[in-house]
Design a protein around this motif. Structure first.
Motif, PDB file in Angstrom:
ATOM      1  N   GLY A 140       0.813  -1.212   0.000  1.00  0.00           N
ATOM      2  CA  GLY A 140       0.000   0.000   0.000  1.00  0.00           C
ATOM      3  C   GLY A 140       0.843   1.256   0.000  1.00  0.00           C
ATOM      4  N   ASP A 141       0.163   2.403   0.067  1.00  0.00           N
ATOM      5  CA  ASP A 141       0.825   3.709   0.014  1.00  0.00           C
ATOM      6  C   ASP A 141       0.996   4.359   1.380  1.00  0.00           C
ATOM      7  N   LEU A 142       0.202   3.955   2.373  1.00  0.00           N
ATOM      8  CA  LEU A 142       0.121   4.698   3.625  1.00  0.00           C
ATOM      9  C   LEU A 142       0.882   4.013   4.762  1.00  0.00           C
ATOM     10  N   ILE A 143       1.578   4.833   5.547  1.00  0.00           N
ATOM     11  CA  ILE A 143       2.245   4.392   6.767  1.00  0.00           C
ATOM     12  C   ILE A 143       1.756   5.286   7.900  1.00  0.00           C
ATOM     13  N   ALA A 144       1.360   4.678   9.015  1.00  0.00           N
ATOM     14  CA  ALA A 144       0.828   5.430  10.149  1.00  0.00           C
ATOM     15  C   ALA A 144       1.961   5.912  11.053  1.00  0.00           C
ATOM     16  N   LEU A 145       1.887   7.173  11.464  1.00  0.00           N
ATOM     17  CA  LEU A 145       2.807   7.736  12.454  1.00  0.00           C
ATOM     18  C   LEU A 145       2.035   7.864  13.756  1.00  0.00           C
ATOM     19  N   VAL A 146       2.241   6.946  14.675  1.00  0.00           N
ATOM     20  CA  VAL A 146       1.527   6.977  15.952  1.00  0.00           C
ATOM     21  C   VAL A 146       2.528   7.442  17.003  1.00  0.00           C
ATOM     22  N   CYS A 147       2.606   8.745  17.160  1.00  0.00           N
ATOM     23  CA  CYS A 147       3.613   9.362  18.027  1.00  0.00           C
ATOM     24  C   CYS A 147       2.954  10.427  18.897  1.00  0.00           C
ATOM     25  N   ASP A 148       3.594  10.703  20.025  1.00  0.00           N
ATOM     26  CA  ASP A 148       3.239  11.908  20.754  1.00  0.00           C
ATOM     27  C   ASP A 148       3.759  13.092  19.941  1.00  0.00           C
ATOM     28  N   PRO A 149       3.033  14.223  19.939  1.00  0.00           N
ATOM     29  CA  PRO A 149       3.525  15.378  19.183  1.00  0.00           C
ATOM     30  C   PRO A 149       4.924  15.765  19.652  1.00  0.00           C
ATOM     31  N   GLY A 150       5.843  15.945  18.707  1.00  0.00           N
ATOM     32  CA  GLY A 150       7.196  16.306  19.099  1.00  0.00           C
ATOM     33  C   GLY A 150       8.232  15.841  18.101  1.00  0.00           C
ATOM     34  N   GLU A 151       9.437  15.637  18.615  1.00  0.00           N
ATOM     35  CA  GLU A 151      10.602  15.367  17.784  1.00  0.00           C
ATOM     36  C   GLU A 151      10.436  14.155  16.888  1.00  0.00           C
ATOM     37  N   GLU A 152       9.985  13.037  17.447  1.00  0.00           N
ATOM     38  CA  GLU A 152       9.932  11.806  16.659  1.00  0.00           C
ATOM     39  C   GLU A 152       8.930  11.910  15.516  1.00  0.00           C
ATOM     40  N   GLN A 153       7.808  12.560  15.765  1.00  0.00           N
ATOM     41  CA  GLN A 153       6.818  12.736  14.708  1.00  0.00           C
ATOM     42  C   GLN A 153       7.380  13.615  13.588  1.00  0.00           C
ATOM     43  N   ALA A 154       8.111  14.671  13.974  1.00  0.00           N
ATOM     44  CA  ALA A 154       8.682  15.577  12.985  1.00  0.00           C
ATOM     45  C   ALA A 154       9.761  14.897  12.149  1.00  0.00           C
ATOM     46  N   ILE A 155      10.425  13.899  12.692  1.00  0.00           N
ATOM     47  CA  ILE A 155      11.452  13.166  11.961  1.00  0.00           C
ATOM     48  C   ILE A 155      10.831  12.051  11.128  1.00  0.00           C
ATOM     49  N   ALA A 156       9.802  11.410  11.657  1.00  0.00           N
ATOM     50  CA  ALA A 156       9.195  10.277  10.954  1.00  0.00           C
ATOM     51  C   ALA A 156       8.530  10.702   9.649  1.00  0.00           C
ATOM     52  N   ALA A 157       7.892  11.874   9.637  1.00  0.00           N
ATOM     53  CA  ALA A 157       7.161  12.299   8.442  1.00  0.00           C
ATOM     54  C   ALA A 157       8.070  12.409   7.217  1.00  0.00           C
ATOM     55  N   ASN A 224      16.465   1.275  -2.785  1.00  0.00           N
ATOM     56  CA  ASN A 224      15.112   0.930  -3.230  1.00  0.00           C
ATOM     57  C   ASN A 224      13.999   1.833  -2.687  1.00  0.00           C
ATOM     58  N   PRO A 225      14.179   3.167  -2.637  1.00  0.00           N
ATOM     59  CA  PRO A 225      13.014   3.995  -2.301  1.00  0.00           C
ATOM     60  C   PRO A 225      12.010   3.941  -3.445  1.00  0.00           C
ATOM     61  N   ARG A 226      10.749   3.996  -3.129  1.00  0.00           N
ATOM     62  CA  ARG A 226       9.728   3.935  -4.170  1.00  0.00           C
ATOM     63  C   ARG A 226       9.711   5.243  -4.954  1.00  0.00           C
ATOM     64  N   SER A 227       9.498   5.132  -6.238  1.00  0.00           N
ATOM     65  CA  SER A 227       9.437   6.310  -7.094  1.00  0.00           C
ATOM     66  C   SER A 227       8.115   7.039  -6.874  1.00  0.00           C
ATOM     67  N   ARG A 228       8.183   8.370  -6.728  1.00  0.00           N
ATOM     68  CA  ARG A 228       6.990   9.176  -6.514  1.00  0.00           C
ATOM     69  C   ARG A 228       7.012  10.381  -7.436  1.00  0.00           C
ATOM     70  N   THR A 229       5.808  10.898  -7.733  1.00  0.00           N
ATOM     71  CA  THR A 229       5.677  12.127  -8.507  1.00  0.00           C
ATOM     72  C   THR A 229       4.846  13.120  -7.712  1.00  0.00           C
ATOM     73  N   ASP A 230       4.783  14.370  -8.211  1.00  0.00           N
ATOM     74  CA  ASP A 230       4.057  15.409  -7.477  1.00  0.00           C
ATOM     75  C   ASP A 230       2.550  15.204  -7.495  1.00  0.00           C
ATOM     76  N   THR A 231       2.054  14.247  -8.260  1.00  0.00           N
ATOM     77  CA  THR A 231       0.615  13.962  -8.261  1.00  0.00           C
ATOM     78  C   THR A 231       0.252  12.805  -7.326  1.00  0.00           C
ATOM     79  N   ASP A 232       1.245  12.174  -6.720  1.00  0.00           N
ATOM     80  CA  ASP A 232       0.979  11.063  -5.805  1.00  0.00           C
ATOM     81  C   ASP A 232       0.577  11.586  -4.431  1.00  0.00           C
ATOM     82  N   LEU A 233      -0.081  10.727  -3.673  1.00  0.00           N
ATOM     83  CA  LEU A 233      -0.499  11.059  -2.316  1.00  0.00           C
ATOM     84  C   LEU A 233       0.717  11.287  -1.428  1.00  0.00           C
TER      85      LEU A 233
END
Length: 245
Positions: A140-157, A224-233
Motif C-alpha cells: 500500500g501507500d500509507l504508513i501510520a505515524l503513531v507518536c506523541d507530538p514532538g521530535e519523533e513525529q517531525a522526523i518520521a514524516a 530501493n526507495p519507491r518512485s513518486r511524482t508530485d501527483t501522488d499522495l
C-alpha cells in the motif's frame, strides 16, 4: 430558524489543520455564524469573499423562502475566479526540506524538549527511518505515524516521504480502539512510533517499528526507495473530532 442575518469580515489568528480553507459554522445568540478560515495569500484575491457571498445568498434563499429547497438552482453562480497553478510548484512535498538541507545543513530546524536539531540532524534521522521502511517495505501507500507530538513525529514524516510512501499522523494518546479503527480504515500496514509510546500499541495487529532506537545513519543513497511524482499522495490527516468514517 435564523430570521436575522448579519455579515461581517474579520481577521484573526487561529490553529487549524494544514488546509487551504476551513469551513466553520455554529449558532451564537440566535444567529447563524459562518466562518471561512484561510491562510493569507494562499488563494487569489477575492476568491474567498466570492465564495462566502455566494454561499450566503444560498442560505438567505433557504431562510426567506420555504419553497426554495425545491428549486433546481437556488442562485446563479458568479463567474469563477481563476485559480493559480499547482501550489506545490510541481515538486514533492519534502523537496523544500531537502533544498534547505543541501543549502544550510547547519541551521536549526527543530527545537523540542530542550533539544536542538539542525537540518542535517533531522535529515540523518529521517534517512534512518526511510532505511528501516525500505528494509521491509509494507504493502500500500500509507504508513501510520503513531507518536506523541514532538521530535519523533517531525522526523518520521520526512522519513516516510523519503522512502516513497505517504504518512497518516495519529496521536499516541488516542484510545487504542480509535487508532485500530483508523488503521483498518486507511489500510496502513505499518506503524511508526517511539519507545515511550510503544507499550501503548502492544495489542495492535499491525506491524510496529520503533524509530528512536539507536541505529547508524545509512551512508550513500537509500536502497530501493519507491518512485513518486508530485501527483501522488503525500499524507492523509484525520482532523480533531473526526471519526475517520
Amino acid at each position: 430558524l435564523f430570521p436575522y442575518t448579519t455579515l461581517f469580515r474579520s481577521h484573526g489568528i487561529g490553529q487549524t489543520p494544514q488546509v487551504l480553507l476551513d469551513y466553520q459554522t455554529y449558532e451564537a445568540t440566535g444567529h447563524l455564524v459562518i466562518n471561512l478560515d484561510t491562510r493569507a495569500g494562499a488563494l487569489p484575491d477575492g476568491f474567498v469573499q466570492a465564495m462566502l457571498d455566494e454561499h450566503t445568498a444560498v442560505l438567505r434563499a433557504l431562510i426567506e423562502d420555504p419553497a426554495a429547497c425545491e428549486r433546481p438552482r437556488l442562485v446563479l453562480p458568479a463567474a469563477p475566479v481563476e485559480l493559480p497553478g499547482p501550489l506545490g510548484g510541481g515538486q514533492l512535498l519534502h523537496q523544500p526540506f531537502l533544498d534547505r538541507v543541501r543549502e544550510h545543513p547547519e541551521r536549526v530546524a527543530l527545537r523540542c524538549g530542550g533539544r536542538t536539531l539542525t537540518y542535517g540532524d533531522v535529515h540523518d534521522r529521517a534517512r534512518e527511518v526511510a532505511a528501516l521502511i525500505s528494509a521491509a517495505p509494507p504493502d500500500g501507500d500509507l504508513i501510520a505515524l503513531v507518536c506523541d507530538p514532538g521530535e519523533e513525529q517531525a522526523i518520521a514524516a520526512p522519513g516516510v516521504l523519503l522512502a516513497g510512501y505517504a504518512y497518516v499522523p495519529m496521536d499516541a494518546s488516542w484510545p487504542a480502539q480509535r487508532i485500530d479503527d483508523l488503521l483498518t480504515h486507511t489500510g496502513a500496514q505499518l506503524v511508526l512510533t517511539h519507545r515511550a509510546a510503544a507499550d501503548r500499541l502492544a495489542l495492535l495487529s499491525t506491524r510496529v517499528l520503533v524509530i528512536d532506537d539507536e541505529r547508524p545513519a545509512p551512508s550513500g543513497e537509500l536502497h530501493n526507495p519507491r518512485s513518486r511524482t508530485d501527483t501522488d499522495l503525500a499524507y492523509v490527516i484525520f482532523t480533531s473530532g473526526s471519526t475517520g468514517r
